[in-house]
Design a protein around this motif. Structure first.
Motif, PDB file in Angstrom:
ATOM      1  N   LYS A 119      44.201  35.613  43.659  1.00 27.61           N
ATOM      2  CA  LYS A 119      43.372  36.001  44.809  1.00 27.61           C
ATOM      3  C   LYS A 119      43.430  37.501  45.131  1.00 27.61           C
ATOM      4  CE  LYS A 119      41.786  34.371  49.275  1.00 27.61           C
ATOM      5  NZ  LYS A 119      41.655  35.618  49.975  1.00 27.61           N
ATOM      6  N   ALA A 155      32.966  30.148  45.502  1.00 24.60           N
ATOM      7  CA  ALA A 155      34.158  29.377  45.127  1.00 24.60           C
ATOM      8  C   ALA A 155      34.588  28.543  46.333  1.00 24.60           C
ATOM      9  CB  ALA A 155      35.282  30.332  44.729  1.00 24.60           C
ATOM     10  N   CYS A 184      45.246  30.129  44.849  1.00 22.89           N
ATOM     11  CA  CYS A 184      45.160  30.840  43.561  1.00 22.89           C
ATOM     12  C   CYS A 184      46.051  32.086  43.551  1.00 22.89           C
ATOM     13  CB  CYS A 184      43.715  31.226  43.287  1.00 22.89           C
ATOM     14  SG  CYS A 184      43.522  32.143  41.758  1.00 22.89           S
ATOM     15  N   ALA A 223      40.259  31.885  36.817  1.00 25.48           N
ATOM     16  CA  ALA A 223      41.269  30.812  36.956  1.00 25.48           C
ATOM     17  C   ALA A 223      40.724  29.467  36.492  1.00 25.48           C
ATOM     18  CB  ALA A 223      41.713  30.715  38.410  1.00 25.48           C
ATOM     19  N   LYS A 278      38.108  27.819  37.744  1.00 23.02           N
ATOM     20  CA  LYS A 278      37.471  27.027  38.805  1.00 23.02           C
ATOM     21  C   LYS A 278      35.969  27.295  38.836  1.00 23.02           C
ATOM     22  CE  LYS A 278      41.507  25.703  40.325  1.00 23.02           C
ATOM     23  NZ  LYS A 278      41.988  24.352  40.007  1.00 23.02           N
ATOM     24  N   ARG A 321      35.643  33.727  46.865  1.00 24.98           N
ATOM     25  CA  ARG A 321      34.813  34.665  46.105  1.00 24.98           C
ATOM     26  C   ARG A 321      33.361  34.186  46.058  1.00 24.98           C
ATOM     27  NH1 ARG A 321      35.618  39.016  42.277  1.00 24.98           N
ATOM     28  NH2 ARG A 321      33.480  39.734  41.951  1.00 24.98           N
ATOM     29  N   CYS A 373      41.008  39.198  43.112  1.00 25.76           N
ATOM     30  CA  CYS A 373      39.667  38.611  43.065  1.00 25.76           C
ATOM     31  C   CYS A 373      38.917  38.839  44.382  1.00 25.76           C
ATOM     32  CB  CYS A 373      39.797  37.117  42.760  1.00 25.76           C
ATOM     33  SG  CYS A 373      38.231  36.301  42.541  1.00 25.76           S
ATOM     34  N   CYS A 432      35.332  30.900  37.065  1.00 22.58           N
ATOM     35  CA  CYS A 432      36.103  32.100  37.412  1.00 22.58           C
ATOM     36  C   CYS A 432      37.272  32.277  36.435  1.00 22.58           C
ATOM     37  CB  CYS A 432      36.584  31.996  38.859  1.00 22.58           C
ATOM     38  SG  CYS A 432      37.948  30.854  39.075  1.00 22.58           S
ATOM     39  N   ASP A 438      40.353  26.243  46.616  1.00 28.19           N
ATOM     40  CA  ASP A 438      40.813  26.773  45.317  1.00 28.19           C
ATOM     41  C   ASP A 438      41.379  28.181  45.476  1.00 28.19           C
ATOM     42  OD1 ASP A 438      40.078  24.525  43.946  1.00 28.19           O
ATOM     43  OD2 ASP A 438      38.095  25.288  43.355  1.00 28.19           O
ATOM     44  N   CYS A 439      40.660  29.037  46.218  1.00 32.30           N
ATOM     45  CA  CYS A 439      41.064  30.449  46.331  1.00 32.30           C
ATOM     46  C   CYS A 439      42.380  30.597  47.103  1.00 32.30           C
ATOM     47  CB  CYS A 439      39.960  31.278  46.979  1.00 32.30           C
ATOM     48  SG  CYS A 439      38.478  31.380  45.945  1.00 32.30           S
TER      49      CYS A 439
HETATM   50  S1  SF4 Z   1      40.560  33.607  43.855  1.00 30.32           S
HETATM   51 FE1  SF4 Z   1      39.164  31.873  43.735  1.00 30.32          FE
HETATM   52  S2  SF4 Z   1      37.450  32.618  42.520  1.00 30.32           S
HETATM   53 FE2  SF4 Z   1      39.107  34.067  42.293  1.00 30.32          FE
HETATM   54  S3  SF4 Z   1      40.122  33.490  40.404  1.00 30.32           S
HETATM   55 FE3  SF4 Z   1      41.187  32.453  42.064  1.00 30.32          FE
HETATM   56  S4  SF4 Z   1      40.180  30.478  42.314  1.00 30.32           S
HETATM   57 FE4  SF4 Z   1      38.869  31.744  41.057  1.00 30.32          FE
END
Ligand code: SF4
Length: 361
Positions: A265, A254, A262, A226, A228, A275, A268, A224, A258-259
């Motif tokens: 988000k 994902a 992030c 980011a 991940k 995601r 995304c 992605c 992680d999201c």
């Molecule tokens: S929200 Fe999740 S999938 Fe989207 S960029 Fe961030 S870590 Fe990656």
């Protein structure tokens, strides 16, 4: 003098039973091949709508119940419609009910595809050789995309069987760029698809489109923005589940962990916990088509694809086949075969100004 009814009896009876117009068309293709006018390296395919001899006033609503069996007793076009209900190019092409069905020619499709007023139409499908735009196959079909894609496959298979022509590349527009059609061309026919990929994954709401996620072959995962990983399975199930869903898509997800952490988000997946990215089981063929689209050969194919559009323009403006005279799938088939044969003969006359050499018997 023959009786006046001889012409229509021959046309509806003997000619149609004998498949004479198909043979006539194939004879023109063979002649073009004998004269060296067919390169066989690159083909293009396209379809064009031709108005049917049917009008809205004498039609039924798509949801209305019509006693087709009774109408079939007096109308040949209705008998042909009933006979072709299970064929992929006709009734079986789509289960969607059209808005109107013509009672005089029910196989004709009610379509608004050309913008402006909707009308009843059939599609004529051409497969042409790109060297001199000789039509190597023609097929009548229902005027909807699924039927046109099916007609393209039928023509490619038939051209290989009848004329032993195996093109290395096929040029077409994005209507032919669905994942399963690209896979069929690449894996089953060994043909390079010079076709734009049919892709609806772009987003208009400002959030990341799928193209912003990179697929990593080695890890079988998407990366992605980011950095991940999105994987097919974030956990192991006790009972193994199939990797692809019924629609032929694999879902890469994902991690919620992680999201949640992030900063991207909101751009995304603002409305979902994490995601998801769908990937077709035919993504390999789609990737191949995308890679071809970056090449100079693709730019050439794109230019050459115009040749098939020019043939359709000639068909309508010069041969005046903008509206069919005959009804039913077989009537459309006859008219399209005759017109394609005439266009090939014209090509022969134009490219061989001294006339074709007489071939030994
Ligand atoms: S929200 Fe999740 S999938 Fe989207 S960029 Fe961030 S870590 Fe990656």
């Amino acid at each position: 003098m023959p009786d006046h009814s001889t012409f229509s009896k021959n046309r509806h009876g003997r000619f149609r039973d004998s498949d004479m117009l198909r043979e006539l068309f194939e004879a023109t293709v063979r002649r073009c091949m004998d004269e060296g006018l067919v390169g066989g390296e690159g083909f293009a395919v396209d379809a064009s709508l031709i108005k049917a001899d049917a009008n809205r006033q004498r039609s039924a609503e798509g949801s209305e119940t019509v006693d087709w069996t009774a109408l079939a007793e007096t109308r040949r076009s209705v008998r042909e419609y009933l006979d072709t209900l299970d064929e992929a190019a006709w009734g079986a092409a789509s289960g969607v009910k059209p808005k109107f069905v013509s009672k005089s020619d029910p196989a004709a499709q009610w379509t608004g595809a050309l913008k402006g007023h909707a009308f009843f139409a059939y599609a004529t499908n051409y497969l042409i050789d790109l060297q001199h735009a000789v039509i190597v196959d023609v097929e009548a079909s229902r005027a909807i995309r699924q039927a046109e894609v099916g007609a393209a496959r039928t023509m490619i298979e038939r051209t290989q069987d009848r004329f032993d022509l195996w093109p290395a590349r096929l040029a077409a527009d994005s209507a032919y760029g669905s994942a399963d059609n690209l896979a069929w061309l690449v894996h089953e026919r060994g043909i390079e698809p010079h076709i734009p990929v049919f892709d609806k994954s772009g987003r208009q709401d400002g959030t990341f489109s799928r193209s912003e996620f990179t697929y990593d072959h080695d890890q079988d995962a998407y990366v992605c923005p980011a950095g991940k990983l999105l994987r097919q399975r974030q956990r192991t199930y006790r009972n193994p589940r199939p990797l692809a869903d019924e629609d032929g898509m694999m879902r890469y997800r994902a991690s919620k962990h992680d999201c949640d952490a992030c900063a991207m988000k909101p751009r995304c997946c603002p409305n979902t916990p994490a995601r998801k990215i769908p990937r077709s089981i035919h993504e390999g063929a789609r990737d191949m088509a995308r890679a071809i689209a970056e090449t100079d050969e693709y730019a050439t194919s794109r230019r050459q694809r115009k040749k098939v559009e020019m043939l359709f323009a000639h068909l309508k403006r010069i041969l005046r086949l903008d509206r069919l005279r005959l009804r039913g799938p077989l009537g459309a088939r006859d008219e399209f075969h005759l017109a394609a044969a005439a266009q090939n003969l014209r090509k022969l006359a134009k490219l061989l100004p001294n006339g074709p050499q007489v071939m030994p018997a």
